[in-house]
Design a protein around this motif. Structure first.
Motif, mmCIF file in Angstrom:
data_model
loop_
_atom_site.group_PDB
_atom_site.id
_atom_site.type_symbol
_atom_site.label_atom_id
_atom_site.label_comp_id
_atom_site.label_asym_id
_atom_site.label_seq_id
_atom_site.Cartn_x
_atom_site.Cartn_y
_atom_site.Cartn_z
ATOM 1 N N THR A 196 -31.617 14.564 -4.880
ATOM 2 C CA THR A 196 -30.224 14.106 -4.960
ATOM 3 C C THR A 196 -29.417 15.029 -5.871
ATOM 4 O O THR A 196 -28.273 15.396 -5.560
ATOM 5 N N LEU A 197 -30.036 15.426 -6.973
ATOM 6 C CA LEU A 197 -29.345 16.319 -7.903
ATOM 7 C C LEU A 197 -28.962 17.642 -7.226
ATOM 8 O O LEU A 197 -27.826 18.121 -7.336
ATOM 9 N N LEU A 198 -29.926 18.226 -6.498
ATOM 10 C CA LEU A 198 -29.645 19.469 -5.782
ATOM 11 C C LEU A 198 -28.518 19.281 -4.777
ATOM 12 O O LEU A 198 -27.635 20.133 -4.634
ATOM 13 N N HIS A 199 -28.582 18.149 -4.094
ATOM 14 C CA HIS A 199 -27.587 17.863 -3.076
ATOM 15 C C HIS A 199 -26.193 17.745 -3.710
ATOM 16 O O HIS A 199 -25.213 18.311 -3.204
ATOM 17 N N GLU A 200 -26.128 17.037 -4.830
ATOM 18 C CA GLU A 200 -24.822 16.848 -5.481
ATOM 19 C C GLU A 200 -24.307 18.175 -6.050
ATOM 20 O O GLU A 200 -23.108 18.464 -5.985
ATOM 21 N N LEU A 201 -25.200 18.970 -6.615
ATOM 22 C CA LEU A 201 -24.772 20.271 -7.128
ATOM 23 C C LEU A 201 -24.292 21.168 -5.980
ATOM 24 O O LEU A 201 -23.329 21.909 -6.116
ATOM 25 N N ASP A 202 -24.967 21.072 -4.851
ATOM 26 C CA ASP A 202 -24.552 21.835 -3.675
ATOM 27 C C ASP A 202 -23.148 21.417 -3.249
ATOM 28 O O ASP A 202 -22.304 22.264 -2.926
ATOM 29 N N ARG A 203 -22.874 20.116 -3.284
ATOM 30 C CA ARG A 203 -21.528 19.634 -2.943
ATOM 31 C C ARG A 203 -20.483 20.178 -3.888
ATOM 32 O O ARG A 203 -19.325 20.386 -3.512
ATOM 33 N N GLU A 204 -20.903 20.402 -5.130
ATOM 34 C CA GLU A 204 -19.969 20.972 -6.120
ATOM 35 C C GLU A 204 -19.925 22.489 -6.018
ATOM 36 O O GLU A 204 -19.216 23.152 -6.783
ATOM 37 N N GLY A 205 -20.705 23.054 -5.103
ATOM 38 C CA GLY A 205 -20.647 24.497 -4.882
ATOM 39 C C GLY A 205 -21.726 25.294 -5.580
ATOM 40 O O GLY A 205 -21.669 26.526 -5.573
ATOM 41 N N PHE A 206 -22.729 24.632 -6.173
ATOM 42 C CA PHE A 206 -23.767 25.367 -6.891
ATOM 43 C C PHE A 206 -25.092 25.307 -6.140
ATOM 44 O O PHE A 206 -25.598 24.221 -5.842
ATOM 45 N N SER A 207 -25.649 26.472 -5.864
ATOM 46 C CA SER A 207 -26.929 26.548 -5.167
ATOM 47 C C SER A 207 -28.016 26.841 -6.180
ATOM 48 O O SER A 207 -28.074 27.930 -6.748
ATOM 49 N N VAL A 208 -28.860 25.826 -6.419
ATOM 50 C CA VAL A 208 -29.970 25.984 -7.354
ATOM 51 C C VAL A 208 -31.223 25.446 -6.663
ATOM 52 O O VAL A 208 -31.146 24.865 -5.587
ATOM 53 N N SER A 209 -32.376 25.656 -7.256
ATOM 54 C CA SER A 209 -33.583 25.094 -6.667
ATOM 55 C C SER A 209 -34.267 24.186 -7.665
ATOM 56 O O SER A 209 -33.805 24.015 -8.794
ATOM 57 N N SER A 210 -35.357 23.580 -7.257
ATOM 58 C CA SER A 210 -36.015 22.569 -8.062
ATOM 59 C C SER A 210 -37.513 22.560 -7.821
ATOM 60 O O SER A 210 -37.970 22.795 -6.712
ATOM 61 N N GLY A 211 -38.248 22.299 -8.868
ATOM 62 C CA GLY A 211 -39.700 22.131 -8.754
ATOM 63 C C GLY A 211 -40.093 20.666 -8.767
ATOM 64 O O GLY A 211 -41.268 20.337 -8.879
ATOM 65 N N SER A 212 -39.084 19.787 -8.659
ATOM 66 C CA SER A 212 -39.375 18.352 -8.609
ATOM 67 C C SER A 212 -40.143 18.004 -7.357
ATOM 68 O O SER A 212 -40.058 18.700 -6.349
ATOM 69 N N SER A 213 -40.854 16.899 -7.414
ATOM 70 C CA SER A 213 -41.344 16.325 -6.170
ATOM 71 C C SER A 213 -40.124 15.741 -5.474
ATOM 72 O O SER A 213 -39.017 15.755 -6.005
ATOM 73 N N CYS A 214 -40.321 15.242 -4.288
ATOM 74 C CA CYS A 214 -39.213 14.635 -3.537
ATOM 75 C C CYS A 214 -38.101 15.628 -3.232
ATOM 76 O O CYS A 214 -36.968 15.213 -3.039
ATOM 77 N N THR A 215 -38.386 16.931 -3.235
ATOM 78 C CA THR A 215 -37.368 17.862 -2.749
ATOM 79 C C THR A 215 -37.871 18.451 -1.458
ATOM 80 O O THR A 215 -39.001 18.881 -1.370
ATOM 81 N N SER A 216 -37.016 18.448 -0.506
ATOM 82 C CA SER A 216 -37.293 18.908 0.865
ATOM 83 C C SER A 216 -38.699 18.492 1.284
ATOM 84 O O SER A 216 -39.025 17.317 1.317
#
Lengths: 461, 461
Positions: A302-322
């Motif tokens: 969700t965090l990645l998704h919200e940051l993407d909506r704000e225009g920031f492309s970052v990645s994550s090592g969390s579980s529950c991503t993609s």
């Protein structure tokens, strides 16, 4: 729109683009042919090899171009393991290597080989002495990355290389994340890298094998690239890769200093701006452009998704991503919080304003995600309670188990315990990490009679 | 300057160039990422896969992109052999497959597998019944190219596929030379191809594996390309490959007809213009753009060099060209003359005038090379001679042994024999081929007491 995921793939460097265009016309023919077009292609290939070898710090005939960094790693590892089969079948790797190294290790283990994973500390670095101690007389190869791709921590490659030299073990250094920033220190035996990480095009990796290292390429034979990388050479892309490596190297000192300062700003400001954040990775011995932090009570996707909506492309090592349901093996090996994990890796040329805007946006985004998930706003004060507390978070995915823990923690009396039942793999990492961040005592885990695992936490503050 | 070696690598198609440029800006990010740049890359990758699958004639989820045609072949063969290990360990291939197939077969044999090479006739085609007969209950995989890369002969793929289907054996079709011209007929199981053969960029191959074919990718695992092609996708090149495949297909019928006529002109005129020439390969069931011929008494490398000086880029299956010291395995399997071998493969858009100029230049160039080597100008008339004739060509390289044979042949009485001693591997092919061309009787070979081999020829005309 700020793209902050250079560690996955950097945008094409202008020099790469230019070189690619120029060599599309000159470099499409088969460099193995003797006619004019073939000779032209051969000249381009030779020049690219010389430029890349100079940047790597090896002889041109020690370096071949592969179709990717991953293929360079696979070929490098299998080539040494096969050639040194008589010496032994042990492969030593750090626990935080890139998946290409770890997958090659799995293949080796599946074929009956021995694999030693050297653990890392909380900063993500291996201890050089511990790495050295893992080398035995039956070790065919050791692998250590120059710097970690998820948290940016530099590894003690020079010391590891010295230990390997002393033990007579070749060392393969995966330099995918660092090669654009400079040569790898120390007396390595093999080195691998990937062009699209430094702003070169996709489709090009490097494999350098020092003269004297026993090497037996695996798979069907092929006369191209010294028999180490079968298939028609990806020539225009190779030319672009070599040209852009030179170009980024020329800018590396200045740009590295500038990005290091921007990353330092993120490292300093994020914990000030966002409550319950853990910045991970070594603060000093690190890549200039990369910083990783984890936010309690936040779902990474969700965090990645919200940051993407704000225009920031970052990645994550969390579980529950993609596609992944387990936290990154790197965060796990470091024993740090994985929930709400964000990796920011700045491409060359990142504007300071974009970093400032990110720092502006992040606190609000995190707060919104937390609110949506019902995360506790602050650490609750203890209240009296009867009997042992049990939080049933079975079937709930990260970060819910930790959120539930935090919510009830106010009811835990000083010295008392709370047990969290969870069947999410991330809890194994994140509950101890929460204790560490909160200064509470993590007692341990045991199988839960109701399925999953019971994690026990004692209130000590 | 006319480039006549499209079968090695075709110049970049304008559509490929255009698509490559466009996707450099849109397609550099990691298509596995969920942010904007990643989603854009994913869209490009999906669209390219759909376009390529349509051109191949398969479902998009049956097709993956590999770094080259060679890697597609290696992955395809190893994946089926591993998955069908319990069925058996036999690999059936034609004797004239591309080296990538034959090298994969060598690797299989070295690991204890069984390999059956199905021979070809003088035209270069396998006999479908003979191919079918090679399939037994322990056959894990059969491989047959769609058309031969050196002589252009089409293989009976549809019949072979039918036989494979009946025997329950998957058929891998290497369509590297033909895919730009059209879909492969018949019910194949796996198909491989290479983009730079149809005017796409280097760095892209295709591997299609039909649903239902048992397949176990070998080597370290990787989540990209359905686990069948590890490493970061070569995306802009993949987009360019797919776009140019569509483009060349749209032009295939018109351009194929035009080039077929130009090749027919070469096939008809070369034997008229150049004495002692053998045009090889099937005159009808063939690729539209490719023709191969061999010139007696000519050294392939010198011929290529002289044609290059005249501005023509062609290739050769002769021994003594660049790195190779044996004649091409294709010419050897066909049993045709290898000396002075020239392959002409016309790229799309070849001008008729360039072909005419080639036909203009070739006779002079061949005559000059022959003169320099001291080749006989015409078949000598027989003269009386005492005792058996022996020509000692030991230590002399192709085409000298055949030239020496031709020179003394005038002295051989009708019904008499001449023995040629040679230690050049090419003589084994070229002396029988000379007999065939001259209508003389090839008696056979035996080890020579002075080293090398003694080839015996009887004068019958």
């Amino acid at each position: 729109m700020p793209y902050f995921d250079a560690a996955s793939a950097a945008p094409l460097h202008p020099v790469a683009r230019q070189a690619l265009l120029a060599s599309l016309d000159e470099g499409w023919a088969d460099p193995a042919r003797l006619y004019r077009e073939g000779r032209r292609a051969r000249l381009l290939l030779d020049a690219a090899r010389e430029a890349a070898a100079e940047a790597v710090g090896c002889r041109p005939d020690e370096l071949v171009f592969t179709p990717s960094g991953t293929r360079a790693v696979h070929a490098g590892i299998s080539g040494v393991l096969a050639a040194r089969r008589r010496v032994g079948n042990r492969l030593v790797v750090s626990a935080v290597e890139h998946s290409s190294v770890l997958h090659a290790a799995e293949t080796h283990a599946a074929a009956g080989g021995a694999v030693t994973e050297v653990p890392v500390g909380r900063s993500g670095a291996v201890d050089a002495a511990r790495f050295a101690a893992a080398l035995d007389s039956g070790t065919a190869l050791a692998c250590l990355q120059s710097a970690n791709h998820e948290v940016g921590t530099e590894q003690p490659v020079a010391e590891a290389a010295e230990a390997c030299r002393a033990a007579g073990v070749p060392l393969l250094v995966d330099a995918a994340q660092s090669l654009g920033w400079g040569q790898v220190d120390g007396d390595w035996s093999l080195l691998t890298a990937s062009a699209h990480k430094w702003g070169g095009p996709a489709g090009v990796g490097l494999l350098a094998v020092r003269k004297g290292v026993r090497f037996a390429p695996q798979g069907p034979s092929d006369e191209r690239e010294s028999g180490r990388a079968p298939g028609f050479e990806n020539l225009p892309a190779i030319v672009a890769a070599a040209a852009s490596l030179r170009a980024v190297r020329a800018e590396a000192e200045t740009e590295g200093t500038r990005l290091r300062a921007l990353v330092d700003r993120i490292r300093a400001r994020v914990p000030e701006l966002v409550p319950d954040v853990e910045v991970v990775g070594d603060p000093v011995r690190r890549l200039p452009h990369l910083v990783t932090f984890s936010c309690l009570y936040v779902d990474g996707e969700t965090l990645l998704h919200e940051l993407d909506r704000e225009g920031f492309s970052v990645s994550s090592g969390s579980s529950c991503t993609s596609s992944t349901l387990t936290p990154s093996h790197v965060l796990r090996a470091m024993g740090v919080l994985s929930e709400g994990n964000v990796r920011v890796s700045l491409p060359a040329g990142t504007a300071a304003e974009d970093v400032d805007r990110f720092l502006d946006v992040l606190p609000r985004v995190v707060a919104e995600v937390r609110e949506r998930l019902g995360a506790p706003a602050a650490a609750a004060a203890p209240t009296a309670a009867d009997g042992p507390l049990v939080v049933d978070a079975l079937g709930k995915r990260c970060p819910i188990p930790v959120i539930e823990l935090a919510k009830v923690f106010g009811e835990v009396p000083m010295g008392g315990t709370v047990t969290v039942l969870s069947d999410d793999e991330a809890a194994r990492l994140d509950i101890p990490a929460w204790c560490e961040m909160r200064g509470q005592e993590y007692v341990g885990e045991e199988p839960s009679p109701r399925g999953g695992t019971a994690y026990v936490v004692r209130r000590v503050t």
